[in-house]
Design a protein around this motif. Structure first.
Motif, PDB file in Angstrom:
ATOM      1  N   MET A 285       0.828  -1.207   0.000  1.00  0.00           N
ATOM      2  CA  MET A 285       0.000   0.000   0.000  1.00  0.00           C
ATOM      3  C   MET A 285       0.866   1.263   0.000  1.00  0.00           C
ATOM      4  SD  MET A 285      -2.841   1.575  -0.141  1.00  0.00           S
ATOM      5  CE  MET A 285      -4.249   0.529   0.273  1.00  0.00           C
ATOM      6  N   THR A 286       1.933   1.246   0.784  1.00  0.00           N
ATOM      7  CA  THR A 286       2.843   2.393   0.813  1.00  0.00           C
ATOM      8  C   THR A 286       3.505   2.609  -0.543  1.00  0.00           C
ATOM      9  OG1 THR A 286       3.301   1.931   3.154  1.00  0.00           O
ATOM     10  CG2 THR A 286       4.787   3.437   2.030  1.00  0.00           C
ATOM     11  N   ALA A 287       3.875   1.511  -1.204  1.00  0.00           N
ATOM     12  CA  ALA A 287       4.468   1.610  -2.536  1.00  0.00           C
ATOM     13  C   ALA A 287       3.466   2.186  -3.534  1.00  0.00           C
ATOM     14  CB  ALA A 287       4.954   0.244  -3.001  1.00  0.00           C
ATOM     15  N   PHE A 288       2.209   1.749  -3.421  1.00  0.00           N
ATOM     16  CA  PHE A 288       1.171   2.310  -4.304  1.00  0.00           C
ATOM     17  C   PHE A 288       1.030   3.813  -4.085  1.00  0.00           C
ATOM     18  CE2 PHE A 288      -3.171   3.922  -4.381  1.00  0.00           C
ATOM     19  CZ  PHE A 288      -3.442   3.832  -5.743  1.00  0.00           C
ATOM     20  N   GLU A 289       0.987   4.242  -2.828  1.00  0.00           N
ATOM     21  CA  GLU A 289       0.829   5.660  -2.517  1.00  0.00           C
ATOM     22  C   GLU A 289       2.002   6.484  -3.042  1.00  0.00           C
ATOM     23  OE1 GLU A 289       0.382   5.475   1.677  1.00  0.00           O
ATOM     24  OE2 GLU A 289      -1.763   5.010   1.614  1.00  0.00           O
ATOM     25  N   ALA A 290       3.185   5.875  -3.094  1.00  0.00           N
ATOM     26  CA  ALA A 290       4.347   6.570  -3.653  1.00  0.00           C
ATOM     27  C   ALA A 290       4.246   6.660  -5.175  1.00  0.00           C
ATOM     28  CB  ALA A 290       5.635   5.851  -3.243  1.00  0.00           C
ATOM     29  N   LEU A 291       3.828   5.567  -5.803  1.00  0.00           N
ATOM     30  CA  LEU A 291       3.771   5.521  -7.272  1.00  0.00           C
ATOM     31  C   LEU A 291       2.637   6.365  -7.845  1.00  0.00           C
ATOM     32  CD1 LEU A 291       4.488   1.732  -7.880  1.00  0.00           C
ATOM     33  CD2 LEU A 291       5.941   3.636  -8.565  1.00  0.00           C
ATOM     34  N   VAL A 292       1.552   6.531  -7.097  1.00  0.00           N
ATOM     35  CA  VAL A 292       0.387   7.227  -7.646  1.00  0.00           C
ATOM     36  C   VAL A 292       0.703   8.694  -7.952  1.00  0.00           C
ATOM     37  CG1 VAL A 292      -0.666   8.111  -5.511  1.00  0.00           C
ATOM     38  CG2 VAL A 292      -2.126   7.311  -7.395  1.00  0.00           C
ATOM     39  N   LYS A 293       1.808   9.204  -7.418  1.00  0.00           N
ATOM     40  CA  LYS A 293       2.220  10.584  -7.702  1.00  0.00           C
ATOM     41  C   LYS A 293       2.894  10.710  -9.061  1.00  0.00           C
ATOM     42  CE  LYS A 293       3.087  11.266  -2.766  1.00  0.00           C
ATOM     43  NZ  LYS A 293       4.129  11.531  -1.741  1.00  0.00           N
ATOM     44  N   PHE A 294       3.165   9.570  -9.703  1.00  0.00           N
ATOM     45  CA  PHE A 294       3.904   9.595 -10.971  1.00  0.00           C
ATOM     46  C   PHE A 294       3.172   8.803 -12.053  1.00  0.00           C
ATOM     47  CE2 PHE A 294       6.824   9.602  -7.328  1.00  0.00           C
ATOM     48  CZ  PHE A 294       7.378  10.876  -7.477  1.00  0.00           C
ATOM     49  N   THR A 295       1.870   9.009 -12.133  1.00  0.00           N
ATOM     50  CA  THR A 295       1.060   8.245 -13.087  1.00  0.00           C
ATOM     51  C   THR A 295       1.294   8.649 -14.535  1.00  0.00           C
ATOM     52  OG1 THR A 295      -0.761   9.801 -12.615  1.00  0.00           O
ATOM     53  CG2 THR A 295      -0.782   7.682 -11.464  1.00  0.00           C
ATOM     54  N   SER A 296       2.073   9.693 -14.767  1.00  0.00           N
ATOM     55  CA  SER A 296       2.425  10.030 -16.150  1.00  0.00           C
ATOM     56  C   SER A 296       3.446   9.043 -16.719  1.00  0.00           C
ATOM     57  CB  SER A 296       2.997  11.454 -16.235  1.00  0.00           C
ATOM     58  OG  SER A 296       4.161  11.573 -15.426  1.00  0.00           O
ATOM     59  N   SER A 297       4.076   8.274 -15.839  1.00  0.00           N
ATOM     60  CA  SER A 297       5.064   7.282 -16.256  1.00  0.00           C
ATOM     61  C   SER A 297       4.367   6.040 -16.804  1.00  0.00           C
ATOM     62  CB  SER A 297       5.957   6.894 -15.068  1.00  0.00           C
ATOM     63  OG  SER A 297       6.695   5.722 -15.341  1.00  0.00           O
ATOM     64  N   GLU A 298       4.814   5.558 -17.956  1.00  0.00           N
ATOM     65  CA  GLU A 298       4.253   4.345 -18.546  1.00  0.00           C
ATOM     66  C   GLU A 298       4.548   3.128 -17.669  1.00  0.00           C
ATOM     67  OE1 GLU A 298       2.229   3.973 -21.088  1.00  0.00           O
ATOM     68  OE2 GLU A 298       2.179   6.151 -21.302  1.00  0.00           O
ATOM     69  N   THR A 299       5.699   3.158 -16.994  1.00  0.00           N
ATOM     70  CA  THR A 299       6.034   2.057 -16.089  1.00  0.00           C
ATOM     71  C   THR A 299       5.015   1.964 -14.958  1.00  0.00           C
ATOM     72  OG1 THR A 299       8.404   2.303 -16.556  1.00  0.00           O
ATOM     73  CG2 THR A 299       7.800   1.152 -14.521  1.00  0.00           C
ATOM     74  N   VAL A 300       4.612   3.113 -14.426  1.00  0.00           N
ATOM     75  CA  VAL A 300       3.632   3.140 -13.339  1.00  0.00           C
ATOM     76  C   VAL A 300       2.274   2.629 -13.829  1.00  0.00           C
ATOM     77  CG1 VAL A 300       2.334   4.627 -11.759  1.00  0.00           C
ATOM     78  CG2 VAL A 300       4.791   4.985 -12.091  1.00  0.00           C
ATOM     79  N   LYS A 301       1.845   3.066 -14.996  1.00  0.00           N
ATOM     80  CA  LYS A 301       0.557   2.619 -15.544  1.00  0.00           C
ATOM     81  C   LYS A 301       0.554   1.100 -15.741  1.00  0.00           C
ATOM     82  CE  LYS A 301      -0.253   6.948 -18.061  1.00  0.00           C
ATOM     83  NZ  LYS A 301      -0.377   7.562 -19.405  1.00  0.00           N
ATOM     84  N   THR A 302       1.622   0.587 -16.330  1.00  0.00           N
ATOM     85  CA  THR A 302       1.727  -0.850 -16.561  1.00  0.00           C
ATOM     86  C   THR A 302       1.734  -1.619 -15.243  1.00  0.00           C
ATOM     87  OG1 THR A 302       2.984  -0.454 -18.604  1.00  0.00           O
ATOM     88  CG2 THR A 302       3.118  -2.657 -17.636  1.00  0.00           C
ATOM     89  N   THR A 303       2.435  -1.070 -14.251  1.00  0.00           N
ATOM     90  CA  THR A 303       2.501  -1.715 -12.938  1.00  0.00           C
ATOM     91  C   THR A 303       1.128  -1.772 -12.280  1.00  0.00           C
ATOM     92  OG1 THR A 303       4.789  -0.977 -12.608  1.00  0.00           O
ATOM     93  CG2 THR A 303       3.524  -1.572 -10.641  1.00  0.00           C
ATOM     94  N   PHE A 304       0.363  -0.700 -12.367  1.00  0.00           N
ATOM     95  CA  PHE A 304      -0.969  -0.672 -11.761  1.00  0.00           C
ATOM     96  C   PHE A 304      -1.888  -1.720 -12.404  1.00  0.00           C
ATOM     97  CE2 PHE A 304      -1.043   3.955 -10.007  1.00  0.00           C
ATOM     98  CZ  PHE A 304      -0.108   3.583  -9.072  1.00  0.00           C
ATOM     99  N   ILE A 305      -1.816  -1.844 -13.716  1.00  0.00           N
ATOM    100  CA  ILE A 305      -2.654  -2.827 -14.411  1.00  0.00           C
ATOM    101  C   ILE A 305      -2.261  -4.248 -14.000  1.00  0.00           C
ATOM    102  CG2 ILE A 305      -3.213  -3.802 -16.669  1.00  0.00           C
ATOM    103  CD1 ILE A 305      -2.977  -0.972 -17.800  1.00  0.00           C
ATOM    104  N   LYS A 306      -0.961  -4.503 -13.930  1.00  0.00           N
ATOM    105  CA  LYS A 306      -0.490  -5.830 -13.533  1.00  0.00           C
ATOM    106  C   LYS A 306      -0.862  -6.117 -12.084  1.00  0.00           C
ATOM    107  CE  LYS A 306       3.603  -8.798 -13.607  1.00  0.00           C
ATOM    108  NZ  LYS A 306       5.059  -8.886 -13.951  1.00  0.00           N
ATOM    109  N   ALA A 307      -0.749  -5.115 -11.221  1.00  0.00           N
ATOM    110  CA  ALA A 307      -1.094  -5.288  -9.816  1.00  0.00           C
ATOM    111  C   ALA A 307      -2.575  -5.578  -9.649  1.00  0.00           C
ATOM    112  CB  ALA A 307      -0.706  -4.041  -9.022  1.00  0.00           C
ATOM    113  N   LEU A 308      -3.407  -4.940 -10.473  1.00  0.00           N
ATOM    114  CA  LEU A 308      -4.846  -5.167 -10.388  1.00  0.00           C
ATOM    115  C   LEU A 308      -5.199  -6.607 -10.724  1.00  0.00           C
ATOM    116  CD1 LEU A 308      -7.572  -3.826  -9.876  1.00  0.00           C
ATOM    117  CD2 LEU A 308      -7.682  -3.254 -12.304  1.00  0.00           C
ATOM    118  N   GLU A 309      -4.428  -7.212 -11.605  1.00  0.00           N
ATOM    119  CA  GLU A 309      -4.691  -8.593 -12.016  1.00  0.00           C
ATOM    120  C   GLU A 309      -4.336  -9.609 -10.929  1.00  0.00           C
ATOM    121  OE1 GLU A 309      -2.330  -8.838 -15.499  1.00  0.00           O
ATOM    122  OE2 GLU A 309      -3.842  -7.941 -16.819  1.00  0.00           O
ATOM    123  N   GLN A 310      -3.409  -9.255 -10.041  1.00  0.00           N
ATOM    124  CA  GLN A 310      -2.918 -10.240  -9.071  1.00  0.00           C
ATOM    125  C   GLN A 310      -3.140  -9.860  -7.612  1.00  0.00           C
ATOM    126  OE1 GLN A 310       1.201 -10.013 -10.485  1.00  0.00           O
ATOM    127  NE2 GLN A 310       1.820  -9.083  -8.548  1.00  0.00           N
TER     128      GLN A 310
END
Length: 261
Positions: free
Chosen positions: A185-210
């Motif tokens: 959860m802490t990692a998500f809260e850190a990453l959500v500040k950088f959603t312009s990054s394609e890496t972050v978007k891809t990570t969120f989609i992969k995380a949602l699947e698992q």
């Protein structure tokens, strides 16, 4: 005490969170093995970086220049009024004085420019070295066996206005693979500040699947809807089809899915 175990205990030792027995055993081991003692000193240096401030240039050069210029004017003024001379000599002295002052001003200006460039270069180099040490400390903590230390490492993201790809990827790994819910959860809260990054978007989609934690699932869904990520529609539909998906998660998906489909 094994070497890896000692490395993992270093943050606890520096934070003074060990009990007396464990601390005594740790210090005995550190004194016996120079390699472990070196690792302790390096980690201590890394963490001290966060308490340091970058020095900034002062007005010392400008002050010295102005003081020297005023002194030169006073001295030259005394020379002019020492005694009367012939008109031609007086005119020659005036030209010499003017030339001397011009050379003095030019010299100080050039010296100030070169000195300022050197100061700027030194500050830029110091800032870069400090950033590298902070990043090393952050990445090291995120690999620690202690969940609290991993959270501490994730929270060091506040020190970076524009984190590089290595930091983003390290945070992504915490969100995707960390066994502790609080760390993820802490990692998500850190990453959500950088959603312009394609890496972050891809990570969120992969995380949602698992992801299995409902709170983290809801947070990821809301973030993906906020940025209108169309690729999130498919994994959301799959969650609707899973029997183990919580009913309120399904309700959340049904409410937001039309907006990104």
């Amino acid at each position: 005490m094994k070497k890896q175990q000692v490395f993992d205990l270093i943050p606890d030792y520096l934070d003074n969170t060990m009990d007396a027995t464990q601390r005594a055993e740790f210090e005995k081991h550190i004194q016996r093995y120079p390699e472990c003692r070196k690792e302790l000193e390096e980690m201590k240096s890394f963490l001290q970086v966060f308490e340091e401030e970058i020095p900034t240039p002062t007005d010392r050069l400008q002050y010295k220049f102005e003081a020297a210029l005023e002194l030169e004017k006073i001295q030259q003024g005394k020379v002019v009024h020492m005694k009367s001379q012939k008109s031609s000599n007086w005119a020659g002295n005036v030209l010499k004085i003017a030339a001397s002052i011009a050379l003095l001003v030019a010299a100080f200006q050039m010296g100030s420019i070169f000195q300022q460039r050197k100061v700027d270069t030194d500050i830029a180099q110091l800032q870069d070295e400090t950033k590298q040490m902070k990043q090393t400390a952050m990445l090291s903590l995120m690999e620690n066996q202690s969940a609290s230390k991993r959270i501490q490492g994730v929270n060091y993201i506040e020190e970076f206005e524009q984190p590089d790809e290595a930091i983003i990827q390290a945070l992504a790994d915490r969100l995707l693979y960390d066994e502790n819910d609080n760390v993820r959860m802490t990692a998500f809260e850190a990453l959500v500040k950088f959603t312009s990054s394609e890496t972050v978007k891809t990570t969120f989609i992969k995380a949602l699947e698992q992801e299995k934690n409902p709170s983290i699932q809801v947070a990821i869904i809301q973030a993906l809807v906020q940025i209108q990520e169309k690729k999130a529609a498919e994994p959301m539909k799959k969650l609707l089809e899973k029997e183990d998906t919580q009913p309120f998660i399904k309700d959340q998906i049904r409410a937001v899915l039309p907006s990104i489909s």
